[in-house]
Design an enzyme around this catalytic site. Sequence first.
Site, PDB file in Angstrom:
ATOM      1  N   CYS A 120      63.210  10.725 -19.638  1.00 60.26           N
ATOM      2  CA  CYS A 120      63.944  11.542 -21.009  1.00 60.26           C
ATOM      3  C   CYS A 120      65.812  11.080 -20.460  1.00 60.26           C
ATOM      4  CB  CYS A 120      63.519  12.748 -19.897  1.00 60.26           C
ATOM      5  SG  CYS A 120      64.617  14.215 -21.589  1.00 60.26           S
ATOM      6  N   CYS A 122      67.798  13.278 -20.557  1.00 64.58           N
ATOM      7  CA  CYS A 122      69.036  14.543 -20.346  1.00 64.58           C
ATOM      8  C   CYS A 122      69.489  14.727 -19.172  1.00 64.58           C
ATOM      9  CB  CYS A 122      67.690  16.110 -21.048  1.00 64.58           C
ATOM     10  SG  CYS A 122      66.863  16.557 -19.561  1.00 64.58           S
ATOM     11  N   CYS A 130      68.122  15.347 -25.102  1.00 62.74           N
ATOM     12  CA  CYS A 130      66.882  14.375 -24.112  1.00 62.74           C
ATOM     13  C   CYS A 130      67.270  13.272 -25.456  1.00 62.74           C
ATOM     14  CB  CYS A 130      66.025  15.040 -24.582  1.00 62.74           C
ATOM     15  SG  CYS A 130      65.924  16.685 -23.643  1.00 62.74           S
ATOM     16  N   LYS A 196      55.453  20.834 -24.879  1.00 57.26           N
ATOM     17  CA  LYS A 196      56.319  21.395 -24.047  1.00 57.26           C
ATOM     18  C   LYS A 196      56.902  22.463 -24.892  1.00 57.26           C
ATOM     19  CE  LYS A 196      60.382  19.914 -21.952  1.00 57.26           C
ATOM     20  NZ  LYS A 196      61.133  18.818 -20.942  1.00 57.26           N
ATOM     21  N   ARG A 218      67.558  23.425 -27.456  1.00 56.97           N
ATOM     22  CA  ARG A 218      66.072  21.950 -27.917  1.00 56.97           C
ATOM     23  C   ARG A 218      64.731  22.765 -28.673  1.00 56.97           C
ATOM     24  NH1 ARG A 218      68.339  19.450 -23.455  1.00 56.97           N
ATOM     25  NH2 ARG A 218      67.515  20.089 -21.263  1.00 56.97           N
ATOM     26  N   GLU A 234      50.115  18.667 -31.085  1.00 51.93           N
ATOM     27  CA  GLU A 234      50.857  17.948 -30.181  1.00 51.93           C
ATOM     28  C   GLU A 234      49.767  16.957 -28.851  1.00 51.93           C
ATOM     29  OE1 GLU A 234      53.609  16.857 -29.929  1.00 51.93           O
ATOM     30  OE2 GLU A 234      55.228  18.067 -31.018  1.00 51.93           O
ATOM     31  N   LYS A 249      53.794  23.081 -20.850  1.00 51.88           N
ATOM     32  CA  LYS A 249      54.305  22.903 -19.628  1.00 51.88           C
ATOM     33  C   LYS A 249      55.339  24.307 -20.848  1.00 51.88           C
ATOM     34  CE  LYS A 249      58.605  20.983 -18.103  1.00 51.88           C
ATOM     35  NZ  LYS A 249      60.162  19.768 -18.209  1.00 51.88           N
ATOM     36  N   SER A 277      60.398  25.194 -13.077  1.00 51.47           N
ATOM     37  CA  SER A 277      61.406  25.493 -11.739  1.00 51.47           C
ATOM     38  C   SER A 277      61.537  27.287 -11.805  1.00 51.47           C
ATOM     39  CB  SER A 277      62.553  25.122 -12.245  1.00 51.47           C
ATOM     40  OG  SER A 277      63.061  25.369 -13.896  1.00 51.47           O
ATOM     41  N   TYR A 316      56.465  23.319  -6.986  1.00 52.21           N
ATOM     42  CA  TYR A 316      57.453  23.333  -6.609  1.00 52.21           C
ATOM     43  C   TYR A 316      57.062  23.893  -5.206  1.00 52.21           C
ATOM     44  CZ  TYR A 316      60.833  21.558 -10.561  1.00 52.21           C
ATOM     45  OH  TYR A 316      60.947  21.525 -11.315  1.00 52.21           O
TER      46      TYR A 316
HETATM   47  C1  PBG Z   1      63.423  16.771 -19.214  1.00 57.89           C
HETATM   48  C2  PBG Z   1      63.103  18.173 -18.504  1.00 57.89           C
HETATM   49  C3  PBG Z   1      63.078  19.764 -17.260  1.00 57.89           C
HETATM   50  C4  PBG Z   1      62.166  19.818 -17.337  1.00 57.89           C
HETATM   51  C5  PBG Z   1      61.326  18.153 -16.992  1.00 57.89           C
HETATM   52  N1  PBG Z   1      61.718  17.655 -17.452  1.00 57.89           N
HETATM   53  C6  PBG Z   1      64.400  20.480 -18.491  1.00 57.89           C
HETATM   54  C7  PBG Z   1      64.615  21.091 -19.690  1.00 57.89           C
HETATM   55  O1  PBG Z   1      63.446  20.069 -20.279  1.00 57.89           O
HETATM   56  O2  PBG Z   1      65.362  21.321 -19.799  1.00 57.89           O
HETATM   57  C8  PBG Z   1      62.068  21.677 -16.655  1.00 57.89           C
HETATM   58  C9  PBG Z   1      61.261  21.252 -15.270  1.00 57.89           C
HETATM   59  C10 PBG Z   1      61.627  22.730 -14.630  1.00 57.89           C
HETATM   60  O3  PBG Z   1      61.615  23.406 -15.090  1.00 57.89           O
HETATM   61  O4  PBG Z   1      60.990  22.776 -13.146  1.00 57.89           O
HETATM   62  N2  PBG Z   1      63.494  16.916 -20.264  1.00 57.89           N
END
Ligand code: PBG
Length: 327
Positions: A120, A122, A130, A196, A218, A234, A249, A277, A316
């Site tokens: 990516c 970003c 991104c 995503k 985004r 997708e 995701k 996260s 995690y």
């Molecule tokens: C990068 C990316 C992100 C995450 C994984 N790859 C962040 C986003 O899209 O803002 C998020 C992972 C997470 O929150 O654990 N594009």
Amino acid sequence: MSFPNDRPQRLRRSEAMRRLTTETRLSISDFIYPVFVSEVVDKPEPITSMPGIFNYPVAETAREADRAFKLGIPGVILFGTPSNKDATGSASLKKDGIIQRAVSEIKSFNSDILVITDVCLCEYTDHGHCGVVKNNNVIDNDATIDLLARQAVSHAEAGADMVAPSDMMDGRVAAIRDALDKSSSEEVAIMAYAAKYCSAFYGPFREAAGSTPQFGDRASYQMNPANSREALKEIALDVDEGADIVMVKPALSYLDVIANAKAMPDLNVPVAAYNVSGEYSMVKLAAERGIVDERRLALEILTSIKRAGADIIISYHAPDVARWLAD
Ligand code: PBG
């Protein structure tokens, strides 16, 4: 059949009976562990928004990946923070870039560890988006996929086993597959972040990677959380373009999407789910406050992700899961 003849409680009466009739079992082999590597730290730095998770300097990355591998986790997915960010994320293409160095350190430390890289822009752009941005603050999809393809090749050349594009640009899986094949990396797999969503659950990650967009959001490239049918489109597109694994995701708020993906009649690739996260930190912070049982809550969430249909779970919690499943 009905009560009193039918008594479902018969199969729940003892621990042994419940164990015998369990439909979904987590295995540590299901997991991928995300690892943050940073050029701006010189020792492991705790990420305050994600208790128990650290930003590692390159020199410490291999040890952390190996620790996870020794716990039974097959692989890691790497996220990098470079010291220099610019408009096009040029640090992402450097042969000695943060991820390129981390990959080769891990592979030379222990070549058995499955090394996956997040692809990516970003984390590398000064604006935090991104993709590359045009004058009118619009993301330039086609210019971006060219950079992503070069980034993926560079990760492959450093030794990555699998690349995972998370940018949500249209056509990037085909561009990456083509570039990998042309550079003799045809054996490198692609795990596409296929569905995503534009999610508030990424909040803690953005603090960790310093990748919060400096303007706007985004929503013009990540999916609308209200949409389910569109996820199937997708996913189908990414499989068509050459994805070896597709990902949904976040996971917890999108269990229906995972289940729908799994039910796609012609889907013949594994489905991964990213327990992101925000999902992780909600559990950790609630446990720190003493209002939930961390182990039970985390295992319940992760089991539900697998029950919904995920073949692979990125989490995690993975090192904790290894210990919990072992006792
Ligand atoms: C990068 C990316 C992100 C995450 C994984 N790859 C962040 C986003 O899209 O803002 C998020 C992972 C997470 O929150 O654990 N594009």
